[in-house]
Design an enzyme around this catalytic site. Sequence first.
Site, short mmCIF file in Angstrom:
data_model
loop_
_atom_site.label_atom_id
_atom_site.label_comp_id
_atom_site.label_asym_id
_atom_site.label_seq_id
_atom_site.Cartn_x
_atom_site.Cartn_y
_atom_site.Cartn_z
N TYR A 168 54.95 60.73 -3.16
CA TYR A 168 55.52 60.80 -4.52
C TYR A 168 54.46 61.24 -5.53
CZ TYR A 168 56.44 59.12 -9.22
OH TYR A 168 56.53 59.03 -10.58
N THR A 178 53.01 60.57 -14.57
CA THR A 178 52.83 59.17 -14.20
C THR A 178 51.35 58.81 -14.05
OG1 THR A 178 53.14 57.65 -12.34
CG2 THR A 178 53.26 59.96 -11.81
N ASP A 179 51.03 57.53 -14.25
CA ASP A 179 49.65 57.08 -14.02
C ASP A 179 49.28 57.14 -12.53
OD1 ASP A 179 51.16 54.89 -13.10
OD2 ASP A 179 50.21 53.42 -14.43
N GLU A 180 50.30 57.28 -11.66
CA GLU A 180 50.02 57.28 -10.22
C GLU A 180 49.24 58.51 -9.78
OE1 GLU A 180 52.98 55.92 -7.59
OE2 GLU A 180 53.62 54.33 -8.95
N LYS A 237 53.98 64.65 -7.98
CA LYS A 237 53.86 64.63 -9.45
C LYS A 237 52.54 65.30 -9.88
CE LYS A 237 56.35 63.03 -12.08
NZ LYS A 237 57.48 63.69 -12.77
O1 DAU Z 1 53.24 53.68 -12.42
C1 DAU Z 1 54.33 54.51 -12.79
C2 DAU Z 1 55.28 54.55 -11.63
O2 DAU Z 1 55.94 53.28 -11.60
C3 DAU Z 1 56.31 55.67 -11.70
O3 DAU Z 1 55.65 56.91 -11.65
C4 DAU Z 1 57.27 55.57 -10.52
O4 DAU Z 1 58.25 56.56 -10.60
C5 DAU Z 1 57.92 54.20 -10.52
O5 DAU Z 1 58.74 54.06 -9.38
C6 DAU Z 1 56.86 53.12 -10.54
O6 DAU Z 1 56.15 53.12 -9.28
P1 DAU Z 1 55.78 51.77 -8.51
O7 DAU Z 1 55.70 52.07 -7.08
O8 DAU Z 1 54.63 51.10 -9.16
O9 DAU Z 1 57.10 50.90 -8.87
P2 DAU Z 1 57.91 49.84 -7.99
O10 DAU Z 1 58.85 49.16 -8.95
O11 DAU Z 1 58.50 50.44 -6.79
O12 DAU Z 1 56.79 48.82 -7.55
C7 DAU Z 1 56.02 48.12 -8.49
C8 DAU Z 1 55.04 47.25 -7.70
O13 DAU Z 1 55.80 46.23 -7.02
C9 DAU Z 1 54.30 48.00 -6.63
O14 DAU Z 1 52.98 47.47 -6.52
C10 DAU Z 1 55.07 47.71 -5.36
C11 DAU Z 1 55.62 46.31 -5.61
N1 DAU Z 1 56.92 46.02 -4.97
C12 DAU Z 1 57.94 46.89 -5.20
C13 DAU Z 1 59.16 46.69 -4.61
C14 DAU Z 1 60.30 47.64 -4.85
C15 DAU Z 1 57.09 44.90 -4.17
O15 DAU Z 1 56.15 44.09 -3.98
N2 DAU Z 1 58.30 44.70 -3.58
C16 DAU Z 1 59.35 45.56 -3.76
O16 DAU Z 1 60.41 45.31 -3.17
#
Ligand code: DAU
Length: 357
Positions: free
Chosen positions: A159, A135-137, A163
Amino acid sequence: MTSGAWAHARIERCLVTGGLGFIGSHFIRLLLRERPDIEVINLDAMTYAGNPLNLHDLEDDSRYRFVHGNIADRTVVRAAIGAGVDAIVNFAAESHVDRSLRDATAFCATNVCGTQVLLDAAREYRVQRFLQVSTDEVYGDIPEGESTEDDPLRPRSPYSASKAAADLLALAHYESYDAPVLITRGSNTYGPYQYPEKLIPLFVTNLIDDQLVPVYGDGMQVRDWLYVEDHARGILHVLEHGEPGNVYNLGGNNPRTNLDITHMLLKACGRSPLTHVHHVGDRPGHDRRYAMNTEKARALGWEPGMPFVAGLHRTIDWYKANERWWRPLKSGDFAEYYALQYQAAPVKVPITTGGIA
Ligand code: DAU
C-alpha cells in the site's frame, strides 16, 4: 505562480476523486459549506469503500454532481472534467494495508496508474491546481524523531509503496512540466463514516456487538491520530494557500499506541480488557511507529482543532447512533474478508499498560 498570487485566486469548479470515501466525503461537505459559490464534481468508482450514503445529504444540491467511474480510465476522467475545472483533489485510492498484503493489484492500478492518468488530464486541461492526498506511511517506520517533508521515502508495505510511487509521479510532473502540483501527507485519520475495516471503527462496532477486538502483535505500535474534519480542513488550506511543487505533512501530533486506543474504546463501550481483547498474529512488516513534523503546514496557517478524547467520543457516539450505516457493511463480502484476515489463533503477549514509554 507564487503562493501569494494563488491566495487571491478562486476555485470555481473542483474535481474531487474518491469523494464517496471517508476523508473525501468530509472534504466535499466542507468545500460546499465553506465556499458557497463552488461547483464540485465527484468522480468515484464506488468500490467496496465508496458509499453513496456518505453524501446522501447532497442529493438535491445543484452545486454537486456525481460521476461514476475509475480514475484509471482516461475517457471517464476527461468526461468528468468536461468543460474544465480549476482544481483536482485526488482522494481516490485503495487504502487498506492488510488488503494490499493479500493482493496489491488494485493498489497499483488505482493508486499508481490512476494518479498518472489524472496528472496527464490535469496537464491537458491546464488545471490550475492538482492536490495529491498522500500518507505518512510513505516515510516508513520511524523509530525516533519526526519525518519532515524532504525526508527520503521508505515505504514498507505494498500500500505505502503504491502511495509513494504516486507522490513521486506527482513531483515529477512538477519538475518536468511545471505542473502546479501539491501533496499532503496525512496521519491516521478517524471520525464518522470510516469504513469498519480500520482500527477504530472495527473495534467500536465489534464492541457494540459484544465481540472481541483483534489487536495485532503486542499492540505497542504508535500511530498519530487526526480528526477527519481537521484533515479535510488541512487539505483545503493547502489547496488554497500551498506553494506548487511542495509537500505538506498533516499530522495530529497526537501519538498513541494501539493498546492505548483499544483501552479507551473498551472503557467507552463498557467492556473489559480481560474479556474482549484478542491478541492475533502481527501484520507482516508492521511499521512500529509513525511521527511527522507539521511545522510547514502550521506555518501556512493550519492546525488541528479537535482534542483527541472529544473526537474519539464523538466518533464512538456516531457509530452507536448510526448502526443503519455500518451494519450492512459488516455483512457479505466484509464478513468473508474478516474471517480470512482474523482466522489465525490468538498469540500470547506480555501484559502491558498500553501507554507510550
Ligand atoms: O497513517 C495513515 C494511514 O492510516 C493511511 O494512509 C491508510 O490508508 C489507513 O488505512 C491507515 O493505515 P493503518 O494501517 O495505520 O490503519 P489501520 O486502521 O488499519 O491500523 C491502525 C493500527 O492498528 C495499525 O498499527 C494496525 C493496527 N490494527 C489494525 C487493525 C485493522 C490492529 O491491531 N488490529 C486490526 O484489526
